[in-house]
Design an enzyme around this catalytic site. Sequence first.
Site, PDB file in Angstrom:
ATOM      1  N   MET A 141       0.846  -1.194   0.000  1.00 51.70           N
ATOM      2  CA  MET A 141       0.000   0.000   0.000  1.00 51.70           C
ATOM      3  C   MET A 141       0.882   1.245   0.000  1.00 51.70           C
ATOM      4  O   MET A 141       1.232   1.746  -1.046  1.00 51.70           O
ATOM      5  CB  MET A 141      -0.955  -0.047   1.197  1.00 51.70           C
ATOM      6  CG  MET A 141      -2.126   0.855   1.021  1.00 51.70           C
ATOM      7  SD  MET A 141      -3.683   0.274   1.705  1.00 51.70           S
ATOM      8  CE  MET A 141      -3.363  -0.044   3.393  1.00 51.70           C
ATOM      9  N   CYS A 142       1.295   1.752   1.121  1.00 48.79           N
ATOM     10  CA  CYS A 142       2.103   2.980   1.306  1.00 48.79           C
ATOM     11  C   CYS A 142       1.215   4.230   1.319  1.00 48.79           C
ATOM     12  O   CYS A 142       0.182   4.281   0.673  1.00 48.79           O
ATOM     13  CB  CYS A 142       3.181   3.188   0.251  1.00 48.79           C
ATOM     14  SG  CYS A 142       4.436   1.908   0.211  1.00 48.79           S
TER      15      CYS A 142
END
Lengths: 313, 238
Positions: A1-2
């Site tokens: 994700m991040c």
Amino acid sequence: MCGIVGLHLRDPGLYPRLGELLTGMLCEMSERGADSAGVAVYGDPTWTPPGRVAVSFLTHPDHQDPATGGLASVVAAPDAATILGTELGEPVAVNAAGPTLVAHVPAATGTQALRDAVRTCWPGALIAGFGEHVAVLKGVGHPQQLAQAYGLPGAQGWQGVGHTRMATESAVTPGGCHPYAVGPDQCLVHNGSFSNHATIRRDLRATGHAFDSANDTEVGARFVADRLAAGYDVETALKELTTTFDGFYTLLVSNADSFAVVRDAIACKPAVIAEHPRWVAMASEYRALVGLPGIEEARLYEPEPERIYAWTR
Amino acid sequence: MDPVTIGLRTFDLAAVPLRSVNALLHGRPVDGHAPLAIDEAVELVNPRGAHAVAVGLDAPRSVRVAGHVGYYAAGMNQRADVVIEGNAGVGVAENMMSGSVTVRGNASQSAGATAHGGLLVVEGDAAARCGISMKGVDIVVGGSIGHMSAFMAQAGRLVVRGDAGEALGDSLYEARLYVRGSVASLGADCVAKPMRDEHLEELAGLLKAAGYEDDDPAEYTRYGSARTLYHFHADNTY
């Protein structure tokens, strides 16, 4: 994700609050990436005072001291100042920012001499960033703990970028932590994954570029730095990135006088931009922007795929 | 008491945990809160971009959300009428079964994804993949929609008062798409079709339901499946 956050201040009256606002944005994105978090701060009077050039680095990026949980530098700042001063033959100021150290010397000395000195004194050192204006802080751990360890809430300046990482394709180390700041005062953060980075890495290596990590984003940062060094403006460099790189990406690319956002053609990685007379902000999700002053009046929109959005100081 | 507020409960999401609010909306008991009457209207303030606001409702209840919401707002809705007075993040009203969801602002990607029924109205723009794999929902967008909208849409109607992005209706099944403005490009197997009387009537009904009854249905173009991908063709192999 991040998670990605960025804040570009238009109103100098807000400069003293940059770190406080960026901390709130970064911590709100903790759930998007809780293994490491890095920030770049432009214009902090302690880390990058006027008339000086700075290098941000970790002396032992692969060593995590259990006593500090990796939240403090292995070499203390005063010791690092002494060691670097001896190597350079002139006084060096060093500030501790959690696991990262930020050293600065007179502009006349230059970042190259300071970077060389860091690498001579600690051959395994990670250079996190360098330039006249930017301090780049990296570490492994929870974003909330790292933000405090960096002293981010007290930071000042005119622009800041942050990244919360959920590693997918390379190790959880400070070397894998964004931002990637591989050109002077440049910085790039990424949500997504490049699928053809190995090919482009080989091409860049063949033209003399050295890499610090196996991370895909570093390839993007070195590609942009290469094009900027060749005289491209940010928009042209990013346009070429969109035709060269394959994969998923939302990128926030900053340098000393600009702040730019670009997404891939599929645009599945999220991004929200908010523009206000006092600031421009970008984040992976709207909730990271909620604490900005005047958010109710800001113009909110999603950046369109493969369109380059850029603001200059 | 102000007559407007009779039967209206307000929850401040800055003070009450979202899980508690959603549990009350599902009719489950929550310590410290009186249960909601079956038809008691609810207002949620300070959503601050939170995810999963008012998801999984299953009662004929009116819910107003005063602000912007994050991902999957009003997802899986059944029977409730949810109004979001702001923008919505990814996947608003995803997998809705019935009822209605109205977004006063813009919606991010995948609005109404896989929804089986009900009415989704986005008064602003909807981003990419609006109505992806829709299975019977009606979606009316006041503005424009992004690329890959109605991808693999199986059933239902999508109405766009503005323009559509690239690859509209790619690999479409039997959903019907009505677009008033331009279409950047059509996806595989999606074609323009004539507006017959039953389509003008159907579209007029959808526009009216969404509050756009002044639009002239004759200004819209209908798009649907050419049905060339329904069966295996040797020419399509690589």
